[in-house]
Design a protein around this motif. Structure first.
Motif, PDB file in Angstrom:
ATOM      1  N   PRO A   8      -2.400  -0.613  18.939  1.00 58.21           N
ATOM      2  CA  PRO A   8      -2.168   0.517  18.096  1.00 58.21           C
ATOM      3  C   PRO A   8      -1.085   1.494  18.932  1.00 58.21           C
ATOM      4  N   ALA A   9      -0.189   1.808  18.188  1.00 61.25           N
ATOM      5  CA  ALA A   9       0.962   2.685  18.820  1.00 61.25           C
ATOM      6  C   ALA A   9       0.424   3.737  19.749  1.00 61.25           C
ATOM      7  N   THR A  10       1.064   3.849  20.884  1.00 63.00           N
ATOM      8  CA  THR A  10       0.691   5.114  21.686  1.00 63.00           C
ATOM      9  C   THR A  10       1.265   6.372  21.508  1.00 63.00           C
ATOM     10  N   GLY A  11       0.770   7.535  22.283  1.00 65.02           N
ATOM     11  CA  GLY A  11       1.459   8.840  21.930  1.00 65.02           C
ATOM     12  C   GLY A  11       2.783   8.740  22.139  1.00 65.02           C
ATOM     13  N   SER A  12       3.428   8.195  23.170  1.00 66.22           N
ATOM     14  CA  SER A  12       4.616   8.344  22.937  1.00 66.22           C
ATOM     15  C   SER A  12       5.619   7.460  22.202  1.00 66.22           C
ATOM     16  N   GLN A  13       4.957   6.432  21.627  1.00 70.71           N
ATOM     17  CA  GLN A  13       5.681   5.478  20.364  1.00 70.71           C
ATOM     18  C   GLN A  13       5.436   6.198  19.206  1.00 70.71           C
ATOM     19  N   LEU A  14       4.378   7.135  18.835  1.00 67.10           N
ATOM     20  CA  LEU A  14       4.247   7.695  17.738  1.00 67.10           C
ATOM     21  C   LEU A  14       5.105   8.818  17.790  1.00 67.10           C
ATOM     22  N   ASN A  15       5.546   9.620  19.024  1.00 69.70           N
ATOM     23  CA  ASN A  15       6.299  10.781  19.119  1.00 69.70           C
ATOM     24  C   ASN A  15       7.609  10.343  18.788  1.00 69.70           C
ATOM     25  N   ALA A  16       8.271   9.025  18.866  1.00 64.09           N
ATOM     26  CA  ALA A  16       9.328   8.608  18.836  1.00 64.09           C
ATOM     27  C   ALA A  16       9.768   8.430  17.247  1.00 64.09           C
ATOM     28  N   LEU A  17       8.829   8.431  16.584  1.00 60.93           N
ATOM     29  CA  LEU A  17       8.748   7.834  14.918  1.00 60.93           C
ATOM     30  C   LEU A  17       9.260   9.053  14.251  1.00 60.93           C
ATOM     31  N   PRO A  18      10.006   8.986  13.142  1.00 59.41           N
ATOM     32  CA  PRO A  18      10.500  10.007  12.332  1.00 59.41           C
ATOM     33  C   PRO A  18       9.194  10.728  11.393  1.00 59.41           C
ATOM     34  N   ASP A  19       9.048  11.919  11.085  1.00 66.48           N
ATOM     35  CA  ASP A  19       7.852  12.525  10.482  1.00 66.48           C
ATOM     36  C   ASP A  19       7.474  11.597   9.185  1.00 66.48           C
ATOM     37  N   HIS A  20       8.468  11.154   8.454  1.00 69.73           N
ATOM     38  CA  HIS A  20       8.020  10.364   7.193  1.00 69.73           C
ATOM     39  C   HIS A  20       7.488   8.987   7.476  1.00 69.73           C
ATOM     40  N   SER A  21       7.129   8.519   8.690  1.00 67.50           N
ATOM     41  CA  SER A  21       6.820   7.296   9.256  1.00 67.50           C
ATOM     42  C   SER A  21       5.486   6.991   8.714  1.00 67.50           C
ATOM     43  N   PRO A  22       4.873   5.763   7.817  1.00 69.97           N
ATOM     44  CA  PRO A  22       3.492   6.002   7.427  1.00 69.97           C
ATOM     45  C   PRO A  22       2.787   5.374   8.747  1.00 69.97           C
ATOM     46  N   LEU A  23       3.375   5.177   9.644  1.00 68.69           N
ATOM     47  CA  LEU A  23       2.319   4.908  11.036  1.00 68.69           C
ATOM     48  C   LEU A  23       1.773   6.282  11.339  1.00 68.69           C
ATOM     49  N   LEU A  24       2.306   7.488  10.927  1.00 74.32           N
ATOM     50  CA  LEU A  24       1.783   8.660  11.405  1.00 74.32           C
ATOM     51  C   LEU A  24       0.517   9.185  10.469  1.00 74.32           C
ATOM     52  N   GLN A  25       0.421   8.485   9.340  1.00 77.36           N
ATOM     53  CA  GLN A  25      -0.435   9.016   8.640  1.00 77.36           C
ATOM     54  C   GLN A  25      -1.970   9.019   8.893  1.00 77.36           C
ATOM     55  N   PRO A  26      -2.252   7.849   9.420  1.00 73.82           N
ATOM     56  CA  PRO A  26      -3.894   7.882   9.914  1.00 73.82           C
ATOM     57  C   PRO A  26      -4.306   9.040  11.031  1.00 73.82           C
ATOM     58  N   GLY A  27      -3.141   9.615  11.670  1.00 76.08           N
ATOM     59  CA  GLY A  27      -3.354  10.754  12.628  1.00 76.08           C
ATOM     60  C   GLY A  27      -3.448  11.729  11.961  1.00 76.08           C
ATOM     61  N   LEU A  28      -2.620  12.030  10.915  1.00 79.04           N
ATOM     62  CA  LEU A  28      -2.941  13.306   9.798  1.00 79.04           C
ATOM     63  C   LEU A  28      -4.221  13.345   9.316  1.00 79.04           C
ATOM     64  N   ALA A  29      -4.498  12.070   8.796  1.00 73.83           N
ATOM     65  CA  ALA A  29      -5.670  12.043   8.007  1.00 73.83           C
ATOM     66  C   ALA A  29      -6.773  12.371   8.736  1.00 73.83           C
ATOM     67  N   GLU A  30      -6.895  11.917   9.869  1.00 73.72           N
ATOM     68  CA  GLU A  30      -8.120  12.025  10.773  1.00 73.72           C
ATOM     69  C   GLU A  30      -8.107  13.575  11.318  1.00 73.72           C
ATOM     70  N   LEU A  31      -6.985  14.324  11.681  1.00 75.06           N
ATOM     71  CA  LEU A  31      -7.011  15.591  11.981  1.00 75.06           C
ATOM     72  C   LEU A  31      -7.344  16.427  10.957  1.00 75.06           C
ATOM     73  N   ARG A  32      -7.062  16.079   9.491  1.00 77.18           N
ATOM     74  CA  ARG A  32      -7.489  16.720   8.314  1.00 77.18           C
ATOM     75  C   ARG A  32      -9.102  16.709   8.284  1.00 77.18           C
ATOM     76  N   ARG A  33      -9.638  15.592   8.360  1.00 78.52           N
ATOM     77  CA  ARG A  33     -11.121  15.270   8.321  1.00 78.52           C
ATOM     78  C   ARG A  33     -11.783  16.045   9.228  1.00 78.52           C
ATOM     79  N   ARG A  34     -11.161  16.074  10.364  1.00 76.90           N
ATOM     80  CA  ARG A  34     -11.928  16.756  11.417  1.00 76.90           C
ATOM     81  C   ARG A  34     -12.039  18.536  11.309  1.00 76.90           C
ATOM     82  N   ALA A  35     -10.978  18.864  10.551  1.00 72.80           N
ATOM     83  CA  ALA A  35     -10.817  20.198  10.078  1.00 72.80           C
ATOM     84  C   ALA A  35     -11.586  20.432   9.125  1.00 72.80           C
TER      85      ALA A  35
END
Length: 162
Positions: A8-35
């Protein structure tokens, strides 16, 4: 020969991705679930992808850190005035469990609060509390003007709540 797949991509790798990257979606979904599980209200301000991405990027996409150690407010001081005597006893029981930084930021001013408040807030206290610049009436008028200028915005918020 088995194919090597990257982990899995690390934090620094994820930070380098553009906002529309599908690789960011799992993190967003998990944060929404926790909220959702924590009962964080989703209205009137929804948790947009842009907001959540800024939040996660600031924490290097460490979801546990983002959830456990994040509070969207910097507490520079907690000032209590006219606090009941019981507060002193309660605080003395709680203090051993607080970080030193927080302990230093809690101030109880008691009933004779004007002199001690002047030590912390000389520039913003109204004349009635020993300040030097504005009266309570001036401050109330300033807030009234601000609220009246915000009438459309406040109306839109109340419509969303109802």
């Amino acid at each position: 020969m088995a194919e090597m797949r990257p982990g899995p991509a690390t934090g620094s790798q994820l930070n380098a991705l553009p906002d529309h990257s599908p690789l960011l979606q799992p993190g967003l979904a998990e944060l929404r679930r926790r909220a959702r599980e924590a009962g964080v209200p989703l209205a009137p301000q929804p948790l947009t992808d842009a907001f959540l991405l800024r939040f996660l990027r600031a924490r290097d996409f460490d979801l546990d850190l983002a959830w456990r150690d994040s509070f969207p407010l910097k507490v520079r001081g907690i000032h209590l005035i006219n606090e009941p005597v019981i507060f002193h006893a309660v605080l003395s029981m709680i203090k051993p469990f607080l970080p030193e930084k927080i302990k230093e930021r809690i101030h109880m001013h008691g009933n004779n609060y004007k002199p001690s408040l002047l030590q912390y807030f000389p520039d913003i206290l109204p004349l009635e509390y020993g300040g030097e610049e504005f009266s309570m009436e001036d401050i109330c008028q300033e807030w009234t003007n601000f609220i009246m200028k915000s009438e459309d915005y406040l109306s839109s918020i109340s419509e969303n709540i109802q």
